[in-house]
Design an enzyme around this catalytic site. Structure first.
Site, mmCIF file in Angstrom:
data_model
loop_
_atom_site.group_PDB
_atom_site.id
_atom_site.type_symbol
_atom_site.label_atom_id
_atom_site.label_comp_id
_atom_site.label_asym_id
_atom_site.label_seq_id
_atom_site.Cartn_x
_atom_site.Cartn_y
_atom_site.Cartn_z
ATOM 1 N N ASP A 148 12.003 28.351 -15.859
ATOM 2 C CA ASP A 148 12.465 27.768 -14.600
ATOM 3 C C ASP A 148 13.476 28.658 -13.875
ATOM 4 O O ASP A 148 14.631 28.272 -13.645
ATOM 5 C CB ASP A 148 13.082 26.390 -14.854
ATOM 6 C CG ASP A 148 12.118 25.444 -15.560
ATOM 7 O OD1 ASP A 148 10.907 25.540 -15.306
ATOM 8 O OD2 ASP A 148 12.582 24.611 -16.360
ATOM 9 N N GLU A 193 5.098 19.661 -9.250
ATOM 10 C CA GLU A 193 6.543 19.702 -9.471
ATOM 11 C C GLU A 193 7.081 21.064 -9.030
ATOM 12 O O GLU A 193 6.364 21.889 -8.477
ATOM 13 C CB GLU A 193 6.849 19.478 -10.962
ATOM 14 C CG GLU A 193 6.204 20.531 -11.864
ATOM 15 C CD GLU A 193 6.289 20.213 -13.341
ATOM 16 O OE1 GLU A 193 6.828 19.145 -13.688
ATOM 17 O OE2 GLU A 193 5.809 21.025 -14.154
#
Length: 321
Positions: free
Chosen positions: A35, A211
């Site tokens: 991430d 997402e």
């Protein structure tokens, strides 16, 4: 103690010929990281990451903290180690999901996703908090002593992990926007304090959206880049719009599946005259969907502002000057 890492550099590839140093993908090799969220401050690129610690045998995420790295040339990466964890937030429990740090008014605001304890503020589920520091590498503390977003504030999706993956964009007029969501995308205006909502939460669902939104502006065009369900595993799709609030026009897939990881996650930044696309895969030894590693490749645009497909490489990027 801070350590500087030079990750798998290419050297002399032909007799008598010296090649420029390149940090090969994955760029981070001292830990399993995921991430990526880049931030440029002054002449340095800071990279805020998640941290995977699941064993090879485990089949679920184990992410105890967030970490920071930095570079001034895209080749040498300095590790600052663990700089924040869910334990920083008295209201939090669970793992350190995707997060992003932004700079405003002399302070650094680290928007994070984790889970909320059952208490009088929430009955649990994913939540978004904000940590603050005077420096890009911390120390960081909880900015408001409570979650900014709790599960009860969004009701369009029934699952408890829908309020994850925050990203913040500050427009030219200084208005800040928070975007987030799993299953649907949400946005809300933030007050100048960066720790209060300045309007209602708006929900929308771009084509193939799963997402991991990332929002930015280039010239007069706004970009919404996200992890998508184009096929399984995840890909990266994007939309463009004339404003930070839309309407969003779907533009297509820019990154295909990554090696050895079900998920991928975008982070886009301009640095020293080039555009860079950060993401993660599972290509380090013993890596996988729960033991991921951050990579970076150059990002290029067509003349009309659309994004050219990302070319995933193992050779990494050339040094930034």
């Amino acid at each position: 103690m801070k350590k500087t890492f030079l990750f798998l550099l290419t050297g002399l590839l032909a007799a008598g010929a010296s090649q420029p140093l390149r940090a090969q993908n994955p760029i981070i090799k001292d830990a399993f990281t995921a991430d990526p969220a880049p931030l440029v401050y002054r002449d340095t690129l800071f990279l805020y990451t998640g941290h995977d610690t699941a064993s090879v045998q485990e089949t679920n995420y184990k992410m105890p903290d967030w970490r920071i790295y930095s570079t001034t040339d895209m080749v040498h990466w300095q590790s600052y180690g663990k700089r924040l964890s869910p334990k920083t937030f008295a209201w939090a429990t669970g793992d350190a999901y995707a997060a992003q740090c932004v700079y405003r008014n002399g302070k650094f605001y680290w928007f994070v996703a984790t889970f909320h304890k059952k208490d009088d503020q929430s009955q649990g589920g994913a939540a978004i908090g904000v940590a603050v520091s005077d420096r890009p590498t911390g120390p960081f503390k909880d900015a408001i002593g409570k979650a900014l977003i709790v599960n009860e504030m969004t009701t369009d999706k029934p699952h408890a992990w829908d309020d994850i993956d925050p990203t913040v964009f500050i427009d030219d007029d200084k208005q800040a926007y928070l975007y987030w969501g799993n299953g649907s995308c949400r946005w809300v205006k933030l007050k100048d304090s960066m720790t209060e909502l300045a309007g209602p939460i708006i929900t929308f669902t771009p084509k193939n959206y799963i997402e991991g939104p990332w929002v930015y502006k280039r010239k007069k065009l706004y970009y919404l880049v996200y992890a998508s369900a184009g096929t399984k595993p995840e890909m990266i799709d994007y939309c463009t719009a004339p404003s930070a609030t839309g309407p969003w026009t779907y533009q297509g897939i820019i990154q295909g599946n990554v090696p050895n990881s079900f998920t991928t996650h975008p982070g886009i930044i301009d640095y020293k005259g080039k555009s860079y696309f950060f993401y993660h895969n599972g290509s380090l030894p013993t890596g996988g969907s729960y033991r991921r590693s951050i990579c970076v490749d150059e990002l290029h645009y067509n003349s009309d502002g659309t994004i050219k497909p990302i070319v995933q490489t193992t050779s990494g990027v050339a040094p930034a000057k």
